[in-house]
Design a protein around this motif. Structure first.
Motif, PDB file in Angstrom:
ATOM      1  N   GLN A 231       0.869  -1.274  -0.093  1.00  0.00           N
ATOM      2  CA  GLN A 231      -0.200   0.077   0.102  1.00  0.00           C
ATOM      3  C   GLN A 231       0.905   1.152   0.028  1.00  0.00           C
ATOM      4  O   GLN A 231       0.635   2.261  -0.904  1.00  0.00           O
ATOM      5  N   LYS A 232       1.967   1.246   0.792  1.00  0.00           N
ATOM      6  CA  LYS A 232       2.977   2.338   0.732  1.00  0.00           C
ATOM      7  C   LYS A 232       3.415   2.540  -0.726  1.00  0.00           C
ATOM      8  O   LYS A 232       3.438   3.663  -0.907  1.00  0.00           O
TER       9      LYS A 232
ATOM     10  N   GLN B  88       0.945   4.076  -2.596  1.00  0.00           N
ATOM     11  CA  GLN B  88       0.632   5.514  -2.575  1.00  0.00           C
ATOM     12  C   GLN B  88       1.618   6.351  -3.076  1.00  0.00           C
ATOM     13  O   GLN B  88       1.392   7.478  -3.613  1.00  0.00           O
TER      14      GLN B  88
ATOM     15  N   PHE C 126       1.106   6.421  -6.976  1.00  0.00           N
ATOM     16  CA  PHE C 126       0.033   7.567  -7.198  1.00  0.00           C
ATOM     17  C   PHE C 126       0.306   8.845  -6.988  1.00  0.00           C
ATOM     18  O   PHE C 126       0.001   9.673  -7.944  1.00  0.00           O
ATOM     19  N   ASP C 127       1.014   9.099  -6.096  1.00  0.00           N
ATOM     20  CA  ASP C 127       1.342  10.714  -5.815  1.00  0.00           C
ATOM     21  C   ASP C 127       2.221  10.962  -6.939  1.00  0.00           C
ATOM     22  O   ASP C 127       2.008  12.102  -7.558  1.00  0.00           O
TER      23      ASP C 127
ATOM     24  N   GLN D 268      -3.221   3.861 -11.770  1.00  0.00           N
ATOM     25  CA  GLN D 268      -2.508   3.966 -10.386  1.00  0.00           C
ATOM     26  C   GLN D 268      -3.505   4.207  -9.039  1.00  0.00           C
ATOM     27  O   GLN D 268      -3.375   3.685  -7.948  1.00  0.00           O
ATOM     28  N   SER D 269      -4.526   4.943  -9.417  1.00  0.00           N
ATOM     29  CA  SER D 269      -5.568   4.914  -8.517  1.00  0.00           C
ATOM     30  C   SER D 269      -6.382   3.803  -8.170  1.00  0.00           C
ATOM     31  O   SER D 269      -6.584   3.326  -6.943  1.00  0.00           O
TER      32      SER D 269
ATOM     33  N   LEU E 280      -3.781   1.565  -5.945  1.00  0.00           N
ATOM     34  CA  LEU E 280      -3.915   2.216  -4.572  1.00  0.00           C
ATOM     35  C   LEU E 280      -5.253   1.380  -3.964  1.00  0.00           C
ATOM     36  O   LEU E 280      -5.154   1.203  -2.673  1.00  0.00           O
ATOM     37  N   THR E 281      -6.369   1.568  -4.364  1.00  0.00           N
ATOM     38  CA  THR E 281      -7.576   1.185  -3.871  1.00  0.00           C
ATOM     39  C   THR E 281      -7.429  -0.102  -3.564  1.00  0.00           C
ATOM     40  O   THR E 281      -8.079  -0.746  -2.568  1.00  0.00           O
TER      41      THR E 281
ATOM     42  N   ARG F  47      -5.164  -1.104  -0.495  1.00  0.00           N
ATOM     43  CA  ARG F  47      -5.910  -0.712   0.400  1.00  0.00           C
ATOM     44  C   ARG F  47      -6.872  -1.747   1.120  1.00  0.00           C
ATOM     45  O   ARG F  47      -6.972  -1.971   2.450  1.00  0.00           O
TER      46      ARG F  47
END
Length: 340
Positions: free
Chosen positions: A90-91, A94, A97-98, A117-118, A121-122, A125
């Motif tokens: 997850q890290k 993230q 994604f950023d 990428q979103s 990330l989902t 999570r």
């Protein structure tokens, strides 16, 4: 032989019934998980510590038994490792994604890459939440290796030993709260309308001196199909623990009206019918040529009333029935009546 004229009875006043003492609350304590029993609770005795057994008093949340935890500890470690891996993923998701979001803002890459990428990330999570749930489940299973008493009470039964292999749902102990006990007895349908929840009944015990009073706390809504009686429960306070589970109680029912023309036959007068293995008979003594002769008559019986049973067909009022020695007689046999 002893005989008694068959008579009608109109009241059940003072009719006596027998009941059995049961605990106010009884709980079967079972394991939620399976495994080998590693340890049983210890209690003090005159000879030193010993394993908990029937009759021992336990408090709520007292440890009763422990299963071998090794397998469940390994499952917890595996779940924690999966959680750590999911959190790392997850890290990284993230960070990706950023970075993609900044590049998209400058027009360096297409927006479709940001959407991808979103989604990653989902997903990461969700995997973290799933891994956390697995850790919590493993922790619960590990805690369930310890079996605790759900109530304050006394041990009625212990069904496991150290080394016993148990499966989920295996009942290991039966715990009862005997601060109040229930006397359960069977009442005929003619008596049910006269009994009400909250009513008082006098109760006595051969093993315990004195008289007790029980409060009627339950009346069964339907009769037992075999005995045709309704179970009635009378609750008695038992803070001094004088009354033990399984004791026989004697109850006196103060009132109750029978149907019109009800004939009561002593239970000692009832014998099995030779014509019907499921039927009943009684011996009636009649005068034949100046001598007493016992004749067997088939009868239809109703409800049990104390030490007697109601007769619905087969006998008439005033007939002399044999109340002692009926099982020794044959139909048509001459008898000598012993005065009562």
């Amino acid at each position: 032989m002893r005989v008694r004229p068959l008579e009608q009875i109109e009241q059940l006043s003072g009719a006596r019934y027998s009941g059995t003492v049961e605990p106010g609350t009884r709980v079967d304590v079972a394991f939620k998980v399976g495994g080998y029993v590693r340890e049983l609770a210890q209690t003090k005795s005159v000879t030193g510590p010993r394993k908990i057994q029937e009759g021992d008093v336990v408090a709520k949340d007292d440890m009763l038994a422990v299963l071998r935890e090794t397998d469940y500890q390994q499952k917890k470690l595996a779940a924690q490792a999966s959680l750590a891996e999911a959190e790392a993923a997850q890290k990284q998701a993230q960070l990706d994604f950023d970075r993609t979001q900044k590049l998209t803002a400058t027009g360096a890459i297409a927006k479709v890459e940001l959407d991808a990428q979103s989604a990653r990330l989902t997903t990461s999570r969700a995997r973290v939440e799933g891994a956390r749930a697995q850790v919590r489940e493993a922790e619960i299973s590990l805690a369930d290796c310890t079996l605790k008493s759900p109530i304050d009470g006394v041990v009625l039964k212990r069904a496991v030993e150290v080394g016993t292999l148990v499966s989920p749902g295996t009942v290991a102990f039966t715990i009862a709260d005997t601060k109040s006990v229930k006397v359960v007895f069977g009442a005929p349908d003619v008596l049910i309308d006269k009994l009400q929840t909250g009513g008082k009944l006098p109760v006595s015990f051969d093993a315990v001196p004195g008289q007790f009073f029980g409060t009627i706390t339950r009346i069964a809504p339907s009769a037992d199909p075999k005995s045709r009686v309704f179970d009635v429960e009378a609750t008695i306070p038992n803070h001094d623990d004088r009354l033990k589970v399984g004791m026989i109680a004697k109850l006196v029912v103060p009132e109750g009206v029978l149907p019109p023309a009800a004939l009561a036959l002593p239970l000692t007068a009832v014998v099995r019918s030779p014509h019907d293995p499921r039927g009943y008979s009684a011996f009636v003594v009649e005068q034949v040529n100046g001598k007493d002769v016992a004749h067997l008559k088939d009868v239809k019986l109703g409800d049990v009333v104390g030490n007697a049973v109601l007769v619905t067909d087969g006998l008439r009022e005033g007939e002399r029935v044999v109340t002692m020695g009926a099982t020794l007689l044959n139909d048509g046999e001459h008898v000598r009546v012993v005065p009562e």
